[in-house]
Design a protein around this motif. Structure first.
Motif, mmCIF file in Angstrom:
data_model
loop_
_atom_site.group_PDB
_atom_site.id
_atom_site.type_symbol
_atom_site.label_atom_id
_atom_site.label_comp_id
_atom_site.label_asym_id
_atom_site.label_seq_id
_atom_site.Cartn_x
_atom_site.Cartn_y
_atom_site.Cartn_z
ATOM 1 N N GLY A 38 0.842 -1.194 0.000
ATOM 2 C CA GLY A 38 0.000 0.000 0.000
ATOM 3 C C GLY A 38 0.876 1.243 0.000
ATOM 4 N N ILE A 39 1.503 1.484 -1.138
ATOM 5 C CA ILE A 39 2.556 2.493 -1.239
ATOM 6 C C ILE A 39 2.055 3.701 -2.018
ATOM 7 N N PRO A 40 2.211 4.907 -1.484
ATOM 8 C CA PRO A 40 1.840 6.093 -2.267
ATOM 9 C C PRO A 40 2.672 6.197 -3.541
ATOM 10 N N ASP A 41 2.076 6.776 -4.562
ATOM 11 C CA ASP A 41 2.810 6.998 -5.803
ATOM 12 C C ASP A 41 3.806 8.134 -5.576
ATOM 13 N N PRO A 42 5.109 7.881 -5.720
ATOM 14 C CA PRO A 42 6.079 8.949 -5.463
ATOM 15 C C PRO A 42 5.955 10.118 -6.434
ATOM 16 N N ALA A 43 5.315 9.887 -7.589
ATOM 17 C CA ALA A 43 5.106 10.988 -8.523
ATOM 18 C C ALA A 43 4.185 12.060 -7.936
ATOM 19 N N LEU A 44 3.421 11.700 -6.893
ATOM 20 C CA LEU A 44 2.520 12.651 -6.255
ATOM 21 C C LEU A 44 3.187 13.460 -5.152
ATOM 22 N N PHE A 45 4.378 13.066 -4.728
ATOM 23 C CA PHE A 45 5.052 13.820 -3.671
ATOM 24 C C PHE A 45 5.345 15.239 -4.162
ATOM 25 N N ASN A 46 5.041 16.230 -3.343
ATOM 26 C CA ASN A 46 5.296 17.620 -3.716
ATOM 27 C C ASN A 46 6.744 17.964 -3.368
ATOM 28 N N VAL A 47 7.630 17.574 -4.250
ATOM 29 C CA VAL A 47 9.066 17.739 -3.997
ATOM 30 C C VAL A 47 9.422 19.204 -3.786
ATOM 31 N N GLY A 48 8.773 20.083 -4.538
ATOM 32 C CA GLY A 48 9.073 21.503 -4.409
ATOM 33 C C GLY A 48 8.787 22.036 -3.020
ATOM 34 N N LEU A 49 7.663 21.647 -2.450
ATOM 35 C CA LEU A 49 7.330 22.088 -1.097
ATOM 36 C C LEU A 49 8.336 21.560 -0.077
ATOM 37 N N PHE A 50 8.756 20.316 -0.243
ATOM 38 C CA PHE A 50 9.730 19.752 0.690
ATOM 39 C C PHE A 50 11.082 20.443 0.547
ATOM 40 N N GLN A 51 11.491 20.743 -0.681
ATOM 41 C CA GLN A 51 12.753 21.456 -0.866
ATOM 42 C C GLN A 51 12.709 22.818 -0.192
ATOM 43 N N GLU A 52 11.589 23.515 -0.346
ATOM 44 C CA GLU A 52 11.452 24.829 0.274
ATOM 45 C C GLU A 52 11.444 24.712 1.792
ATOM 46 N N ALA A 53 10.791 23.675 2.308
ATOM 47 C CA ALA A 53 10.757 23.483 3.762
ATOM 48 C C ALA A 53 12.146 23.213 4.319
ATOM 49 N N TRP A 54 12.920 22.381 3.628
ATOM 50 C CA TRP A 54 14.290 22.121 4.082
ATOM 51 C C TRP A 54 15.126 23.396 4.048
ATOM 52 N N ARG A 55 14.938 24.211 3.010
ATOM 53 C CA ARG A 55 15.687 25.472 2.939
ATOM 54 C C ARG A 55 15.312 26.384 4.110
ATOM 55 N N GLU A 56 14.020 26.439 4.441
ATOM 56 C CA GLU A 56 13.590 27.285 5.558
ATOM 57 C C GLU A 56 14.190 26.807 6.879
ATOM 58 N N VAL A 57 14.198 25.488 7.070
ATOM 59 C CA VAL A 57 14.703 24.944 8.325
ATOM 60 C C VAL A 57 16.187 25.243 8.502
ATOM 61 N N PHE A 58 16.917 25.281 7.404
ATOM 62 C CA PHE A 58 18.359 25.525 7.492
ATOM 63 C C PHE A 58 18.744 26.916 6.975
ATOM 64 N N ALA A 59 17.754 27.847 6.999
ATOM 65 C CA ALA A 59 18.016 29.189 6.473
ATOM 66 C C ALA A 59 18.899 30.017 7.396
ATOM 67 N N GLY A 60 18.852 29.747 8.672
ATOM 68 C CA GLY A 60 19.664 30.519 9.608
ATOM 69 C C GLY A 60 20.242 29.625 10.682
ATOM 70 N N PRO A 61 21.303 30.054 11.345
ATOM 71 C CA PRO A 61 21.969 29.185 12.326
ATOM 72 C C PRO A 61 21.090 28.815 13.504
ATOM 73 N N SER A 62 20.217 29.721 13.956
ATOM 74 C CA SER A 62 19.405 29.433 15.144
ATOM 75 C C SER A 62 18.410 28.307 14.879
ATOM 76 N N ILE A 63 17.619 28.415 13.808
ATOM 77 C CA ILE A 63 16.627 27.388 13.505
ATOM 78 C C ILE A 63 17.294 26.092 13.075
ATOM 79 N N ALA A 64 18.441 26.193 12.388
ATOM 80 C CA ALA A 64 19.160 24.991 11.972
ATOM 81 C C ALA A 64 19.664 24.215 13.187
ATOM 82 N N ARG A 65 20.164 24.924 14.186
ATOM 83 C CA ARG A 65 20.645 24.253 15.394
ATOM 84 C C ARG A 65 19.497 23.571 16.129
ATOM 85 N N GLU A 66 18.320 24.221 16.132
ATOM 86 C CA GLU A 66 17.146 23.588 16.739
ATOM 87 C C GLU A 66 16.796 22.298 16.003
#
Length: 399
Positions: A38-66
Motif C-alpha cells: 500500500g505504497i503512495p505513488d512517489p510521482a505525487l510527492f510535492n518535492v518543491g514544497l519539501f525542498q522549500e521546507a528544508w531550505r527554511e529549516v536551514f536558512a539561519g543558524p538558530s533554527i538549523a541548530r534547533e
C-alpha cells in the motif's frame, strides 16, 4: 555462534517476518506490475514544497541548530498544535497535550501494545485486519478474537479493540455510524481501549465523511474522559519516508505513551517534524485533493478491469476510499500458491492469510491500486484473472 544458538526471549522467538515487507524485496523489477504494498505513488510527492521546507529549516543558524538538536519526546510543538487543530476540525476537541508525535503510526501501535497488553491479554480486531497491527500486538503475546465473538467481562475482558474504520487495510471496509457507536458501547462494557487507525481517512472518494470514533467518544464527556486512542499519519498523504505519525487521546494515556517512547527512541527526528509541519501548513489540503483524484481514477480502473476480466466465482466490493480492493477467490484456491506463478508473469499481490490472526483466509488476496497507472492496472488485472481462471478450471478438471 549461529543465530540458532542465541538464547532469545520467548517474544523474539515468536516474531515472524512481514509477508508484505519480504514481498516488496521481490517486486523491484522494472517490468513488475505491483499490486502488493500500500505504497503512495512517489510521482505525487510535492518535492518543491519539501525542498522549500528544508531550505527554511536551514536558512539561519538558530533554527538549523534547533533542527539538529535533541527535542522533547512529545514532539515539535507547532506540529502538535497543527495536528490538534485538525483533530478538532473533525470533532475531537484536542490540544497539544493530547498529541504525541511518533515515528510513523506503526510506532504508535507498538507503544500502545506495550502500554496495554500482557501475555494472554485479549485483543479484538476485524478479520481480516492490518498486518502491521497484528505484528505489533503479537510481540506482547495477546489472544486475538473477532469483532462478533463472545467476550468475557470483568478481569478477563479484552483490553484493546483495534479498528480501521475508514477504508480498512486490507479489505476496504468502512464502518457505518451505527457500527462505530456499537464499538464504543462494547468498549465501555468491557472497559477496553479503542485503537482507531486513521491512516486512510483522508483518502475518501465516495460517500459522506463519517465522524471518527474518537469524536463520538469525546462527544459524551470530552477528550479527557474518552477511551479512544486515535492513530494518524502523514505517510499516505505527504511522505512515508520521513516517518511522522501521531497518537491523539486523553492526556493520562498520552503521558504514559510518552514515557514508553522515551525508552524507545527519545523522540521522532526533529528535522523531519519541522519539515513535515511546514509542508502541512503550506499545502496539505491541495496534496490530499490531488491524491484523491489520482487514486479514485485508479480504483475505478481496477474495478472496471475486474468487471471485464474476472472469471466466475471471483468476488469483490467497491471501497469508498483508501488504496485496496479485496478479492475472494473460489474457496478451493490458495492465493499463496498462486503468487509464485503471478510473479513469473510480472504481477504481484499479497495473499490474504497474512491479514488473519488465525491463519485463515487462504482463498483471499489484497490488491493495491495506488502505485500503478491505468494502463498497468489493465494489463495486471487481465494477467491475474487469466491465471485465477486457469487454476480454477484445472482444479475442476482434476476433481
Amino acid at each position: 555462534m549461529s543465530s540458532t544458538e542465541f538464547r532469545l526471549s520467548f517474544r523474539a522467538q515468536s516474531i515472524k517476518a512481514s509477508e508484505i515487507r519480504e514481498l516488496l524485496k521481490l517486486v523491484g523489477k522494472p517490468t513488475m506490475i505491483s499490486f502488493a504494498g500500500g505504497i503512495p505513488d512517489p510521482a505525487l510527492f510535492n518535492v518543491g514544497l519539501f525542498q522549500e521546507a528544508w531550505r527554511e529549516v536551514f536558512a539561519g543558524p538558530s533554527i538549523a541548530r534547533e533542527a539538529l538538536q535533541y527535542s522533547t519526546t512529545e514532539g515539535y510543538l507547532p506540529l502538535r498544535q497543527w495536528i490538534a487543530e485538525q483533530m478538532a476540525a473533525r470533532g475531537v476537541p484536542a490540544g497539544p497535550d493530547n498529541i504525541l508525535v511518533t515515528t510513523g503510526s506503526q510506532q504508535a501501535l507498538d507503544l500502545i501494545g506495550k502500554l496495554l497488553l500482557d501475555p494472554g491479554s485479549g485483543v479484538i480486531a476485524a478479520k481480516p485486519t492490518y498486518l502491521g497491527a497484528l505484528q505489533s500486538f503479537s510481540a506482547y503475546q495477546p489472544q486475538f478474537s473477532g469483532l462478533d465473538a463472545p467476550q468475557p467481562t470483568g478481569p478477563g475482558a479484552p483490553r484493546l479493540i483495534y479498528l480501521v474504520p475508514d477504508f480498512a487495510n486490507p479489505d476496504g471496509t468502512t464502518l457505518s455510524r451505527a457500527a462505530r457507536h456499537k464499538a464504543l458501547d462494547q468498549a465501555r462494557t468491557l472497559d477496553a481501549v479503542i485503537v482507531e487507525d486513521g491512516a486512510y481517512t483522508a483518502l475518501r472518494y465516495d460517500g459522506e465523511d463519517l465522524p471518527p470514533i474518537a469524536a463520538l467518544d469525546a462527544a459524551t464527556g470530552g477528550v479527557e474522559r474518552s477511551r479512544t486512542l486515535y492513530c494518524g499519519s502523514f505517510s499516505k498523504t505527504l511522505s512515508p519516508g520521513l516517518r511522522v505519525g501521531w497518537v491523539c487521546g486523553p492526556t493520562a494515556l498520552i503521558r504514559k505513551l510518552t514515557l514508553l517512547k522515551q525508552g524507545s527512541d527519545l523522540h521522532t527526528a526533529t528535522t523531519n517534524q519541522m519539515v513535515i509541519h511546514r509542508v502541512a501548513v503550506a499545502g496539505y489540503e491541495a496534496q490530499v485533493a490531488r491524491a484523491r483524484a489520482v487514486y479514485r481514477a485508479r480504483r475505478d480502473a481496477m474495478l472496471s478491469a475486474l468487471e471485464r476480466h474476472a472469471p466466475p466465482g471471483l468476488r469483490w466490493k467497491k471501497p469508498d476510499g483508501g488504496m485496496f480492493i479485496w478479492l475472494e477467490l473460489p474457496e478451493h484456491l490458495d492465493a499463496a500458491a498462486l503468487l509464485p506463478q503471478a510473479l513469473r508473469q510480472d504481477v504481484a499481490f499479497v495473499p490474504g492469510a497474512a491479514f488473519h490472526a488465525d491463519g485463515s483466509g487462504h482463498h483471499t488476496m489484497r490488491l493495491s491500486f495506488s502505485l500503478c497507472d491505468e494502463a498497468q492496472i489493465e494489463v495486471g488485472i487481465f494477467k491475474l484473472c487469466q491465471l485465477i481462471g486457469q487454476q480454477g478450471m484445472a482444479k475442476v478438471v482434476s476433481a
